[in-house]
Design a protein around this motif. Structure first.
Motif, PDB file in Angstrom:
ATOM      1  N   ASN A 145       0.877  -0.836   0.140  1.00 50.48           N
ATOM      2  CA  ASN A 145      -0.180   0.058   0.311  1.00 50.48           C
ATOM      3  C   ASN A 145       0.966   1.111  -0.204  1.00 50.48           C
ATOM      4  N   ILE A 146       2.095   1.448   0.620  1.00 47.99           N
ATOM      5  CA  ILE A 146       3.162   2.410   0.547  1.00 47.99           C
ATOM      6  C   ILE A 146       2.966   2.736  -1.301  1.00 47.99           C
ATOM      7  N   LEU A 147       3.958   1.629  -1.128  1.00 46.53           N
ATOM      8  CA  LEU A 147       4.111   1.331  -2.248  1.00 46.53           C
ATOM      9  C   LEU A 147       3.698   2.194  -3.707  1.00 46.53           C
ATOM     10  N   ASN A 148       2.143   1.737  -3.426  1.00 43.49           N
ATOM     11  CA  ASN A 148       1.035   2.176  -4.516  1.00 43.49           C
ATOM     12  C   ASN A 148       1.259   3.683  -4.234  1.00 43.49           C
ATOM     13  N   SER A 149       0.846   3.802  -3.282  1.00 41.76           N
ATOM     14  CA  SER A 149       0.996   5.459  -2.351  1.00 41.76           C
ATOM     15  C   SER A 149       1.936   6.603  -3.318  1.00 41.76           C
ATOM     16  N   ALA A 150       2.769   5.974  -3.967  1.00 42.24           N
ATOM     17  CA  ALA A 150       4.103   6.671  -3.852  1.00 42.24           C
ATOM     18  C   ALA A 150       3.775   6.313  -6.212  1.00 42.24           C
ATOM     19  N   PRO A 151       4.210   8.164  -6.077  1.00 44.47           N
ATOM     20  CA  PRO A 151       4.662   8.290  -7.910  1.00 44.47           C
ATOM     21  C   PRO A 151       5.451   6.076  -8.152  1.00 44.47           C
ATOM     22  N   ASN A 152       4.736   5.934  -8.692  1.00 45.28           N
ATOM     23  CA  ASN A 152       4.537   4.757 -10.120  1.00 45.28           C
ATOM     24  C   ASN A 152       5.271   5.086 -11.230  1.00 45.28           C
TER      25      ASN A 152
ATOM     26  N   GLU B  25       4.714  -0.481 -12.520  1.00 48.60           N
ATOM     27  CA  GLU B  25       4.833  -1.799 -11.704  1.00 48.60           C
ATOM     28  C   GLU B  25       3.613  -2.964 -10.699  1.00 48.60           C
ATOM     29  N   LYS B  26       3.141  -3.326 -10.862  1.00 51.91           N
ATOM     30  CA  LYS B  26       2.503  -4.232  -9.925  1.00 51.91           C
ATOM     31  C   LYS B  26       3.426  -5.024  -8.606  1.00 51.91           C
TER      32      LYS B  26
ATOM     33  N   LYS C 250       1.930  -6.478  -6.062  1.00 49.85           N
ATOM     34  CA  LYS C 250       1.093  -7.393  -5.282  1.00 49.85           C
ATOM     35  C   LYS C 250       1.173  -8.429  -5.896  1.00 49.85           C
ATOM     36  N   ASN C 251       2.230  -8.400  -6.937  1.00 47.64           N
ATOM     37  CA  ASN C 251       3.122  -9.811  -7.199  1.00 47.64           C
ATOM     38  C   ASN C 251       4.759 -10.257  -6.658  1.00 47.64           C
ATOM     39  N   PHE C 252       5.020  -8.927  -5.807  1.00 44.41           N
ATOM     40  CA  PHE C 252       6.124  -9.363  -5.121  1.00 44.41           C
ATOM     41  C   PHE C 252       6.239  -9.998  -4.006  1.00 44.41           C
ATOM     42  N   ASP C 253       7.869 -10.603  -3.451  1.00 49.11           N
ATOM     43  CA  ASP C 253       8.029 -11.315  -2.206  1.00 49.11           C
ATOM     44  C   ASP C 253       8.463  -9.771  -1.805  1.00 49.11           C
ATOM     45  N   THR C 254       7.592 -10.366  -0.312  1.00 52.96           N
ATOM     46  CA  THR C 254       8.427  -9.285   1.133  1.00 52.96           C
ATOM     47  C   THR C 254       9.527  -9.118   1.054  1.00 52.96           C
ATOM     48  N   GLU C 255      10.589  -9.411   0.721  1.00 54.47           N
ATOM     49  CA  GLU C 255      12.443  -9.118   0.652  1.00 54.47           C
ATOM     50  C   GLU C 255      12.304  -8.464  -0.597  1.00 54.47           C
ATOM     51  N   GLN C 256      11.500  -8.408  -1.997  1.00 57.32           N
ATOM     52  CA  GLN C 256      11.527  -7.201  -3.110  1.00 57.32           C
ATOM     53  C   GLN C 256      10.557  -6.183  -2.620  1.00 57.32           C
ATOM     54  N   LEU C 257      10.142  -5.995  -1.891  1.00 59.75           N
ATOM     55  CA  LEU C 257       8.922  -5.176  -1.586  1.00 59.75           C
ATOM     56  C   LEU C 257      10.072  -4.099  -0.715  1.00 59.75           C
ATOM     57  N   GLN C 258       9.995  -4.431   0.423  1.00 64.78           N
ATOM     58  CA  GLN C 258      11.249  -3.804   1.064  1.00 64.78           C
ATOM     59  C   GLN C 258      11.939  -3.119   0.502  1.00 64.78           C
ATOM     60  N   ASN C 259      13.054  -3.957  -0.390  1.00 68.25           N
ATOM     61  CA  ASN C 259      14.001  -3.136  -1.782  1.00 68.25           C
ATOM     62  C   ASN C 259      13.869  -1.859  -2.022  1.00 68.25           C
ATOM     63  N   GLU C 260      12.308  -2.511  -2.816  1.00 71.71           N
ATOM     64  CA  GLU C 260      11.920  -1.539  -3.895  1.00 71.71           C
ATOM     65  C   GLU C 260      11.946  -0.599  -2.999  1.00 71.71           C
ATOM     66  N   LEU C 261      11.082  -0.418  -1.598  1.00 73.98           N
ATOM     67  CA  LEU C 261       9.969   1.067  -0.917  1.00 73.98           C
ATOM     68  C   LEU C 261      11.666   1.867  -0.314  1.00 73.98           C
ATOM     69  N   ARG C 262      13.111   1.304   0.112  1.00 79.12           N
ATOM     70  CA  ARG C 262      14.005   1.408   0.547  1.00 79.12           C
ATOM     71  C   ARG C 262      15.047   2.649  -0.362  1.00 79.12           C
ATOM     72  N   ASN C 263      14.512   1.961  -1.531  1.00 82.29           N
ATOM     73  CA  ASN C 263      15.434   3.121  -2.840  1.00 82.29           C
ATOM     74  C   ASN C 263      14.459   3.623  -3.470  1.00 82.29           C
ATOM     75  N   LYS C 264      13.021   3.610  -2.900  1.00 82.16           N
ATOM     76  CA  LYS C 264      12.120   5.008  -3.377  1.00 82.16           C
ATOM     77  C   LYS C 264      12.432   6.501  -3.017  1.00 82.16           C
TER      78      LYS C 264
END
Length: 878
Positions: free
Chosen positions: A264-271, A275-276, A278-292
């Motif tokens: 939900n945090i990633l979906n609320s940020a500029p995209n 990218e969708k 919902k298909n990411f695992d938790t490790e991918q999600l946290q890496n994507e968010l920290r990079n952003k």
């Protein structure tokens, strides 16, 4: 000691509230069901079908008995809290009326089946075979037996009505007076008494304490105080926009699972890459968010937090804290424990207080009267002051009660609200707010089932009007549309009425659709009202009432462990339903389904037996990306009003015989086939809206056909589409074209389309758009809203646009070459210019060289850069 006394008082209050109010509120929806059912019994198709089967006399007698019962239902509704026997009597009526509705709907199905056979059967053996009924004699005997059983049960409960001394009230005199709509998430002018709080919180967010990389500011207060509204005011303030390059908003509610919060945090940020997550695992999600988050100072709002598990919060905080100095998290919560757990070392909670009596009364007057009208009714104002005192300074309570009295000048109605015994109860933290219950009681009966359906949506859900109104239509909650109206028009009127009573939050009308949110206390009330009939089933609680008719299933594997009642009318699976056993159970056991929403399920195909669901009116298979084929038996669902296949990217083709869906009103299509079945679609004379999306193999549409009754057309992401014959669709009200880069927008027309009547035009991501096409001039007297976005080559709007006297709303977003507005746009009321930097400079208030062109407009939004300011919710997935 004081805490012990306080807890004891809360327990006593909770007992009083739930013992004084009815134990099962669903019976209060009976009057609307009775009206609908009696209307159906008078339907010509039902009369003809029942006459053919020789049971017309029985149905006529059934109608007369229902009319007797209906006459006392309104009085029974008001007295049911005084008698458990009366409540039980209403429960019996509810069951027999529901069974009677299934019988009547069966006759409507039979009438539709005969119409299809008569229309296509003479030239198509396949149609006759597809729609062949069971043995007519067996069918007649079965229906006669069921009708006799219903009639006898009705007569028994009708005789019992004399036991309760009920008065006959044939007409529900409660009406709703609708005020003018607004178009903003949160309009500061509608928020009273919170400017001081807003400035205090802004100061906390802008102040960097001890060079912390991340600090947390919690807003704490009881439900209904306006914490979320205040957070939105802060979030939208210009000083916050300047300080925080990245802003994100997430509604958390009861869902604090790490993976879901990260998505939900990633979906609320500029995209920008779309990218969708919902298909990411938790490790991918946290890496994507920290990079952003690493590159810029950010503000994250976590709205409505209930989680008290410190380990979960620490896990999320460790991911978010990436070392960017001055970043902030703004939290809204009812819990002091949550606030204490989340706040950082040098931050304090902001305790939001109740409104003062002065501010409460100002808000009440603003809600109950048109501007200036209050001075004509000094006696009502005095009563209003007493009502406001009972609201305890809660803005939600003040606003809803004020709205329920809007334009009512009968002193007795105001005194009824002031003196109602429900004020003797008190709200506990998760209880029912008395003011909301009173406002619900004032609703006309036809709105009460619609309100009850809100209990199917989890807290924090962002709801689109088109989905909920089509659901209401499928469930029979809406009356038949009048001439020149659609069912969506009727549903929209109902939504407007509920908005006017302040039951809907953040109501935004797009012209072709609308969306809104529901305060969690409003959802609490709807759950209480609908308990036993409408239910959300979570994995941790698999108990389903045997009388349940409408279910939201939150776990896609849950049905394997839960019994589904045979009386189900609605099954909504927001997270998909991923077992074939579940689907087979549904189509075999739940034969009275009206609404089936299987969003994002993993099936590759549907069972042929789905054609047995002859009562089904709403079928959504949206985003079922594995779905490859549909059985032709889908076309036996002649009652179907809505069929949604959007996002089914592997669907090879539409089923054969789609023209047999003669009741279809709304169709969404994604398919790989190139030979689009437009002639069959042209046979769907009831079709009101058509959405064609992600059909890359389709090159042309509507050549040589007419769609005279179509009102809404949406063409989206059709990369191969080159031409559309607009002569086939000139009666449209709404046209939306998005991401169709090869489409020739002039349509080969040198001038306007005569007699066109567009009300809303939405053009999105069309690089070929330089100016508006000439054919739009044909809607000179009808166009109400024009929205253009992400069209990078748009340079100008034609001068003739200023002659469109009904154009009230204009929105231009992310069109960097767009430099100037036409002169004389005197009729415009709402203007939004975003991501058009040069034009924004020219339109700056007082100093811009083109300011004079827009100085008369009531509501203006100017943003140099495109800002993403959506308040992230769980969106209804339809």
């Amino acid at each position: 000691m004081r805490d012990m006394i306080q807890n004891a008082c809360i327990l006593l209050t909770n007992f009083q509230l739930h013992s004084c109010l009815p134990k099962l509120m669903a019976e209060t929806l009976l009057f609307s069901l009775a009206e609908s059912l009696i209307g159906k019994l008078a339907n010509r198709a039902v009369e003809e079908a029942s006459s053919a089967l020789g049971v017309y006399g029985e149905l006529k007698q059934m109608k007369a008995t229902m009319t007797l019962i209906k006459g006392v239902l309104l009085d029974a509704e008001q007295k049911m809290s005084q008698s458990s026997a009366l409540s039980e009597w209403l429960r019996q009526i509810k069951h027999v009326f529901s069974d009677a509705e299934d019988i009547v709907d069966d006759f409507e199905c039979e009438a539709l089946r005969k119409h299809v056979v008569n229309t296509y059967g003479s030239c198509s053996r396949k149609v006759r075979r597809l729609f062949s009924s069971s043995n007519p004699l067996v069918y007649r005997l079965r229906m006669a037996h069921q009708i006799k059983d219903i009639r006898e049960r009705l007569e028994k409960v009708a005789a019992d009505r004399n036991l309760f001394g009920l008065q006959i009230i044939d007409q529900d005199t409660r009406v709703v007076r609708v005020r003018e709509m607004t178009h903003s998430h949160v309009n500061p002018s509608n928020v009273i008494g919170r400017e001081h709080d807003k400035q205090k919180i802004i100061k906390l967010l802008l102040h960097d304490v001890h060079h912390q990389s991340l600090s947390v500011v919690p807003i704490v207060g009881m439900g209904g105080l306006g914490k979320t509204t205040l957070a939105k005011l802060v979030f939208s303030d210009s000083s916050i926009q300047e300080c925080f390059p990245l802003k994100m908003w997430v509604c958390v509610s009861n869902d604090f699972q790490l993976r879901n919060v990260l998505v939900n945090i990633l979906n609320s940020a500029p995209n920008p890459t779309k990218e969708k997550f919902k298909n990411f695992d938790t490790e991918q999600l946290q890496n994507e968010l920290r990079n952003k988050l690493q590159s810029q100072k950010f503000l994250l709002v976590l709205d409505d937090v209930w989680n008290e598990d410190r380990a979960r919060w620490d896990e999320l905080k460790d991911i978010i804290d990436v070392g960017v100095e001055g970043s902030k998290i703004l939290v809204t919560t009812r819990s002091h424990s949550v606030a204490a757990m989340m706040r950082t070392k040098f931050s304090n909670s902001y305790l939001l207080e109740c409104l003062s009596q002065e501010h409460s009364f100002s808000l009440f007057v603003k809600s109950a009267f048109e501007d200036g009208e209050e001075n004509k009714h000094p006696e009502l104002l005095e009563i209003g002051k007493e009502i406001v005192k009972k609201c305890g300074g809660l803005p939600l309570a003040v606003r809803t009660l004020g709205s329920s009295l809007f334009s009512r000048v009968d002193k007795k109605e105001w005194e009824f609200i002031r003196d109602n015994e429900i004020w003797n109860l008190r709200q506990n933290e998760k209880g029912i707010l008395p003011a909301l219950k009173l406002s619900y009681d004032q609703l006309p009966s036809y709105l009460k089932p619609c309100f009850a359906s809100f209990s199917l949506f989890p807290e924090g859900t962002n709801i689109y009007g088109s989905w909920v109104t089509r659901m209401w239509g499928a469930l029979g909650f809406l009356p038949p549309p009048k001439e020149h109206e659609s069912m969506v028009d009727v549903g929209k009127q109902f939504l407007d009425e509920l908005w006017s009573r302040s039951f809907l939050s953040d109501y935004i009308d797009f012209g072709g659709d609308c969306h809104f949110n529901l305060h969690d206390l409003v959802i609490d009330l709807s759950v209480y009202i609908a308990k036993g009939e409408f239910e959300i089933i979570y994995p941790r609680n698999l108990n389903i009432s045997e009388f349940a008719q409408h279910l939201t299933l939150m776990d896609n594997n849950m049905p394997r462990r839960a019994l589904l009642p045979t009386s189900l009318r609605t099954v909504y699976c927001p997270n998909g339903a991923n077992t074939e056993a579940f689907l087979n159970t549904l189509v075999t056991k739940c034969k009275y389904l009206r609404v089936l929403n299987l969003y994002s399920s993993e099936f590759e195909s549907l069972p042929r037996r789905i054609g047995k669901l002859k009562h089904l009116r709403y079928l959504s298979l949206s985003e079922c990306e594995n779905l490859k084929r549909l059985p032709d038996s889908v076309c036996k669902l002649q009652n179907l009003q809505t069929l949604k296949l959007g996002g089914c990217k592997r669907l090879e083709k539409l089923p054969k015989g789609i023209r047999n869906l003669i009741n279809l009103r709304h169709l969404v299509i994604t398919t790989r086939q190139a030979d689009f079945p437009e002639k069959e679609i042209a046979s769907l004379t009831s079709l009101e809206s058509l959405y064609i999306c992600c059909c890359d193999n389709v090159e042309s549409l509507f050549e040589g056909i007419q769609l005279p009754n179509l009102k809404i057309l949406n063409l989206s992401k059709c990369g191969g589409l080159k031409s559309v014959s607009f002569h086939a669709i000139k009666n449209l009200d709404v046209l939306m074209i998005s991401k169709c880069g090869r489409l020739e927008l002039s349509m080969g027309l040198g001038s306007q389309i005569p007699d066109s009547r567009f009300k809303l035009i939405f053009l999105d991501d069309l690089p070929q758009l330089v100016t508006l096409p000439q054919w739009l001039q044909g809607s000179l007297n009808t166009l109400h809203s024009l929205r253009i976005s992400d069209s990078v080559n748009l340079e100008e709007l034609p001068k003739w646009l200023s002659t469109m006297i009904h154009l009230k709303s204009l929105s231009i977003e992310n069109c960097p070459k767009f430099l100037s507005l036409p002169d004389n746009m005197h009729h415009l009321q709402h203007l939004r210019i975003v991501g058009c930097p040069e034009l924004c400079k020219r339109l700056q208030p007082e100093v811009g060289q083109d300011w004079h062109k827009i100085s008369h407009i009531k509501q203006v939004t100017l943003l140099n850069q495109k800002k993403k300011t959506n308040f992230q919710k769980n969106t209804v997935k339809s």
